[in-house]
Design a protein around this motif. Structure first.
Motif, PDB file in Angstrom:
ATOM      1  N   GLY A 169       0.815  -1.207   0.000  1.00 40.92           N
ATOM      2  CA  GLY A 169       0.000   0.000   0.000  1.00 40.92           C
ATOM      3  C   GLY A 169       0.851   1.261   0.000  1.00 40.92           C
ATOM      4  O   GLY A 169       0.551   2.230  -0.698  1.00 40.92           O
ATOM      5  N   PHE A 170       1.943   1.233   0.753  1.00 37.18           N
ATOM      6  CA  PHE A 170       2.847   2.385   0.811  1.00 37.18           C
ATOM      7  C   PHE A 170       3.515   2.607  -0.547  1.00 37.18           C
ATOM      8  O   PHE A 170       3.618   3.724  -1.028  1.00 37.18           O
ATOM      9  CB  PHE A 170       3.912   2.156   1.894  1.00 37.18           C
ATOM     10  N   THR A 171       3.923   1.524  -1.170  1.00 37.75           N
ATOM     11  CA  THR A 171       4.631   1.604  -2.457  1.00 37.75           C
ATOM     12  C   THR A 171       3.716   2.035  -3.594  1.00 37.75           C
ATOM     13  O   THR A 171       4.088   2.861  -4.427  1.00 37.75           O
ATOM     14  CB  THR A 171       5.267   0.237  -2.810  1.00 37.75           C
ATOM     15  N   THR A 172       2.497   1.461  -3.630  1.00 36.20           N
ATOM     16  CA  THR A 172       1.584   1.736  -4.746  1.00 36.20           C
ATOM     17  C   THR A 172       0.658   2.916  -4.505  1.00 36.20           C
ATOM     18  O   THR A 172       0.073   3.445  -5.446  1.00 36.20           O
ATOM     19  CB  THR A 172       0.703   0.506  -5.051  1.00 36.20           C
ATOM     20  N   GLY A 173       0.490   3.290  -3.247  1.00 32.67           N
ATOM     21  CA  GLY A 173      -0.445   4.366  -2.931  1.00 32.67           C
ATOM     22  C   GLY A 173      -1.891   3.928  -3.033  1.00 32.67           C
ATOM     23  O   GLY A 173      -2.800   4.739  -3.148  1.00 32.67           O
ATOM     24  N   SER A 174      -2.117   2.610  -3.005  1.00 34.35           N
ATOM     25  CA  SER A 174      -3.464   2.073  -3.134  1.00 34.35           C
ATOM     26  C   SER A 174      -3.594   0.802  -2.302  1.00 34.35           C
ATOM     27  O   SER A 174      -2.603   0.108  -2.068  1.00 34.35           O
ATOM     28  CB  SER A 174      -3.745   1.759  -4.603  1.00 34.35           C
ATOM     29  N   ILE A 175      -4.821   0.512  -1.858  1.00 31.52           N
ATOM     30  CA  ILE A 175      -5.052  -0.701  -1.070  1.00 31.52           C
ATOM     31  C   ILE A 175      -5.309  -1.849  -2.027  1.00 31.52           C
ATOM     32  O   ILE A 175      -6.436  -2.103  -2.441  1.00 31.52           O
ATOM     33  CB  ILE A 175      -6.225  -0.509  -0.077  1.00 31.52           C
ATOM     34  N   LEU A 176      -4.246  -2.532  -2.407  1.00 28.82           N
ATOM     35  CA  LEU A 176      -4.304  -3.676  -3.311  1.00 28.82           C
ATOM     36  C   LEU A 176      -3.891  -4.902  -2.520  1.00 28.82           C
ATOM     37  O   LEU A 176      -2.727  -5.050  -2.163  1.00 28.82           O
ATOM     38  CB  LEU A 176      -3.348  -3.485  -4.495  1.00 28.82           C
ATOM     39  N   THR A 177      -4.825  -5.784  -2.253  1.00 26.23           N
ATOM     40  CA  THR A 177      -4.518  -6.923  -1.386  1.00 26.23           C
ATOM     41  C   THR A 177      -4.507  -8.267  -2.104  1.00 26.23           C
ATOM     42  O   THR A 177      -3.961  -9.223  -1.587  1.00 26.23           O
ATOM     43  CB  THR A 177      -5.530  -6.987  -0.222  1.00 26.23           C
ATOM     44  N   VAL A 178      -5.102  -8.326  -3.286  1.00 27.89           N
ATOM     45  CA  VAL A 178      -5.110  -9.577  -4.039  1.00 27.89           C
ATOM     46  C   VAL A 178      -3.783  -9.688  -4.785  1.00 27.89           C
ATOM     47  O   VAL A 178      -3.377  -8.772  -5.500  1.00 27.89           O
ATOM     48  CB  VAL A 178      -6.293  -9.628  -5.034  1.00 27.89           C
ATOM     49  N   ASP A 179      -3.104 -10.818  -4.612  1.00 25.71           N
ATOM     50  CA  ASP A 179      -1.834 -11.023  -5.294  1.00 25.71           C
ATOM     51  C   ASP A 179      -2.076 -11.079  -6.797  1.00 25.71           C
ATOM     52  O   ASP A 179      -3.087 -11.633  -7.255  1.00 25.71           O
ATOM     53  CB  ASP A 179      -1.176 -12.308  -4.799  1.00 25.71           C
ATOM     54  N   PRO A 180      -1.170 -10.510  -7.615  1.00 29.27           N
ATOM     55  CA  PRO A 180      -1.385 -10.411  -9.060  1.00 29.27           C
ATOM     56  C   PRO A 180      -1.743 -11.734  -9.747  1.00 29.27           C
ATOM     57  O   PRO A 180      -2.636 -11.763 -10.597  1.00 29.27           O
ATOM     58  CB  PRO A 180      -0.046  -9.866  -9.573  1.00 29.27           C
ATOM     59  N   VAL A 181      -1.088 -12.815  -9.371  1.00 29.11           N
ATOM     60  CA  VAL A 181      -1.381 -14.108 -10.010  1.00 29.11           C
ATOM     61  C   VAL A 181      -2.815 -14.533  -9.701  1.00 29.11           C
ATOM     62  O   VAL A 181      -3.549 -14.987 -10.591  1.00 29.11           O
ATOM     63  CB  VAL A 181      -0.375 -15.187  -9.537  1.00 29.11           C
ATOM     64  N   GLU A 182      -3.234 -14.363  -8.436  1.00 25.51           N
ATOM     65  CA  GLU A 182      -4.598 -14.748  -8.079  1.00 25.51           C
ATOM     66  C   GLU A 182      -5.626 -13.791  -8.672  1.00 25.51           C
ATOM     67  O   GLU A 182      -6.724 -14.197  -9.028  1.00 25.51           O
ATOM     68  CB  GLU A 182      -4.761 -14.851  -6.567  1.00 25.51           C
ATOM     69  N   ALA A 205      -5.509 -12.473 -11.540  1.00 24.05           N
ATOM     70  CA  ALA A 205      -5.735 -12.930 -12.913  1.00 24.05           C
ATOM     71  C   ALA A 205      -6.642 -14.161 -12.942  1.00 24.05           C
ATOM     72  O   ALA A 205      -7.472 -14.300 -13.843  1.00 24.05           O
ATOM     73  CB  ALA A 205      -4.400 -13.245 -13.580  1.00 24.05           C
ATOM     74  N   LEU A 206      -6.513 -15.016 -11.944  1.00 18.69           N
ATOM     75  CA  LEU A 206      -7.351 -16.222 -11.877  1.00 18.69           C
ATOM     76  C   LEU A 206      -8.781 -15.898 -11.464  1.00 18.69           C
ATOM     77  O   LEU A 206      -9.735 -16.411 -12.039  1.00 18.69           O
ATOM     78  CB  LEU A 206      -6.755 -17.223 -10.876  1.00 18.69           C
ATOM     79  N   LEU A 207      -8.930 -15.042 -10.439  1.00 23.54           N
ATOM     80  CA  LEU A 207     -10.260 -14.713  -9.926  1.00 23.54           C
ATOM     81  C   LEU A 207     -11.021 -13.806 -10.882  1.00 23.54           C
ATOM     82  O   LEU A 207     -12.226 -13.931 -11.045  1.00 23.54           O
ATOM     83  CB  LEU A 207     -10.156 -14.044  -8.556  1.00 23.54           C
ATOM     84  N   GLY A 208     -10.325 -12.864 -11.489  1.00 25.38           N
ATOM     85  CA  GLY A 208     -10.960 -11.915 -12.400  1.00 25.38           C
ATOM     86  C   GLY A 208     -11.849 -10.925 -11.658  1.00 25.38           C
ATOM     87  O   GLY A 208     -12.000 -10.981 -10.440  1.00 25.38           O
ATOM     88  N   PRO A 209     -12.468 -10.004 -12.403  1.00 19.65           N
ATOM     89  CA  PRO A 209     -13.343  -9.013 -11.779  1.00 19.65           C
ATOM     90  C   PRO A 209     -14.504  -9.690 -11.072  1.00 19.65           C
ATOM     91  O   PRO A 209     -14.991 -10.706 -11.572  1.00 19.65           O
ATOM     92  CB  PRO A 209     -13.835  -8.175 -12.957  1.00 19.65           C
ATOM     93  N   PRO A 210     -14.960  -9.157  -9.939  1.00 20.20           N
ATOM     94  CA  PRO A 210     -14.510  -7.924  -9.299  1.00 20.20           C
ATOM     95  C   PRO A 210     -13.444  -8.138  -8.226  1.00 20.20           C
ATOM     96  O   PRO A 210     -13.196  -7.246  -7.428  1.00 20.20           O
ATOM     97  CB  PRO A 210     -15.810  -7.399  -8.667  1.00 20.20           C
ATOM     98  N   TRP A 211     -12.800  -9.315  -8.203  1.00 17.72           N
ATOM     99  CA  TRP A 211     -11.846  -9.622  -7.137  1.00 17.72           C
ATOM    100  C   TRP A 211     -10.396  -9.369  -7.535  1.00 17.72           C
ATOM    101  O   TRP A 211      -9.491 -10.101  -7.154  1.00 17.72           O
ATOM    102  CB  TRP A 211     -12.017 -11.079  -6.692  1.00 17.72           C
ATOM    103  N   THR A 212     -10.153  -8.333  -8.293  1.00 16.06           N
ATOM    104  CA  THR A 212      -8.795  -8.049  -8.739  1.00 16.06           C
ATOM    105  C   THR A 212      -8.032  -7.143  -7.769  1.00 16.06           C
ATOM    106  O   THR A 212      -6.814  -7.041  -7.863  1.00 16.06           O
ATOM    107  CB  THR A 212      -8.796  -7.398 -10.131  1.00 16.06           C
ATOM    108  N   ARG A 213      -8.753  -6.504  -6.846  1.00 15.38           N
ATOM    109  CA  ARG A 213      -8.090  -5.589  -5.914  1.00 15.38           C
ATOM    110  C   ARG A 213      -8.207  -6.047  -4.460  1.00 15.38           C
ATOM    111  O   ARG A 213      -7.266  -5.923  -3.697  1.00 15.38           O
ATOM    112  CB  ARG A 213      -8.662  -4.174  -6.068  1.00 15.38           C
ATOM    113  N   ARG A 214      -9.403  -6.537  -4.064  1.00 12.59           N
ATOM    114  CA  ARG A 214      -9.631  -6.961  -2.689  1.00 12.59           C
ATOM    115  C   ARG A 214     -10.442  -8.251  -2.659  1.00 12.59           C
ATOM    116  O   ARG A 214     -11.233  -8.505  -3.557  1.00 12.59           O
ATOM    117  CB  ARG A 214     -10.329  -5.839  -1.901  1.00 12.59           C
TER     118      ARG A 214
END
Length: 201
Positions: A75-88, A90-99
């Motif tokens: 969160g500090f690095t990106t300036g956003s609350i992104l909790t879903v790991d990038p690989v997951e 991609a697997l989960l897809g919208p709307p679970w791409t951020r949380r």
């Protein structure tokens, strides 16, 4: 911080029967975790928010600490609350791409309805399938009552954790955005938000 001492938190957790969800929001235990991070850290750690802190095993604590550090640093690095790991993501897809659970109706992993209830004046989120209470856990009467009235989570417009506009569900749209979408479809743009959401859905 690089000098954060997880042993201080571990020792404090051993001496309290407070719910882990309360502990993570108590600045006298640990600083920096807000309501959204609490929901997401507990989900990633497979911990029920009501699990008494003193009953959490050391291995689970290590997982909890790891996710806390990694998510806050992200969160500090990106300036956003992104909790879903990038690989997951991609697997989960919208709307679970951020949380994973915050401001979602269903769990992206298992499909269960996300539950929410009140804890110390704040809304807590939980997937009852992915975050079960440990077997044999006894909750205090007040906490049992809080969980007993848990309801299915409703999506809303979040100003703290914005969604990707391309994947917004109608319930997460502002009234202006709903009217714009409905107008583009040639539909009526009059009515209260619930009506607009229903119409666009």
């Amino acid at each position: 911080r690089e000098d954060a001492d997880k042993e201080r938190l571990w020792l404090k957790m051993q001496s309290t029967s407070k719910a882990i969800g309360q502990v993570l929001m108590d600045q006298s235990f640990v600083a920096g975790i807000g309501n959204i991070y609490r929901a997401e850290i507990l989900f990633k750690s497979s911990l029920h928010p009501e699990q008494p802190a003193c009953t959490i095993p050391r291995t689970t604590f290590e997982t909890l600490w790891m996710h806390s550090v990694l998510l806050l640093q992200r969160g500090f690095t990106t300036g956003s609350i992104l909790t879903v790991d990038p690989v997951e993501a991609a697997l989960l897809g919208p709307p679970w791409t951020r949380r994973y659970v915050y401001n979602h109706k269903h769990c992206g992993r298992c499909g269960s309805a996300i539950q929410n209830w009140t804890m110390a004046g704040r809304t807590v989120y939980c997937c009852p399938t992915c975050q079960p209470l440990s077997a044999g856990t006894e909750l205090a009467a007040s906490r049992k009552q809080a969980v007993a009235v848990a309801r299915e989570a409703k999506e809303f417009v979040s100003h703290c954790a914005r969604e990707d506009s391309a994947t917004l569900t109608p319930a997460k749209m502002t009234v202006a955005w709903l009217r714009s979408k409905l107008g583009a479809l040639g539909e009526s743009t009059t009515g209260k938000k619930d009506e607009l959401v229903s119409r666009l859905s």
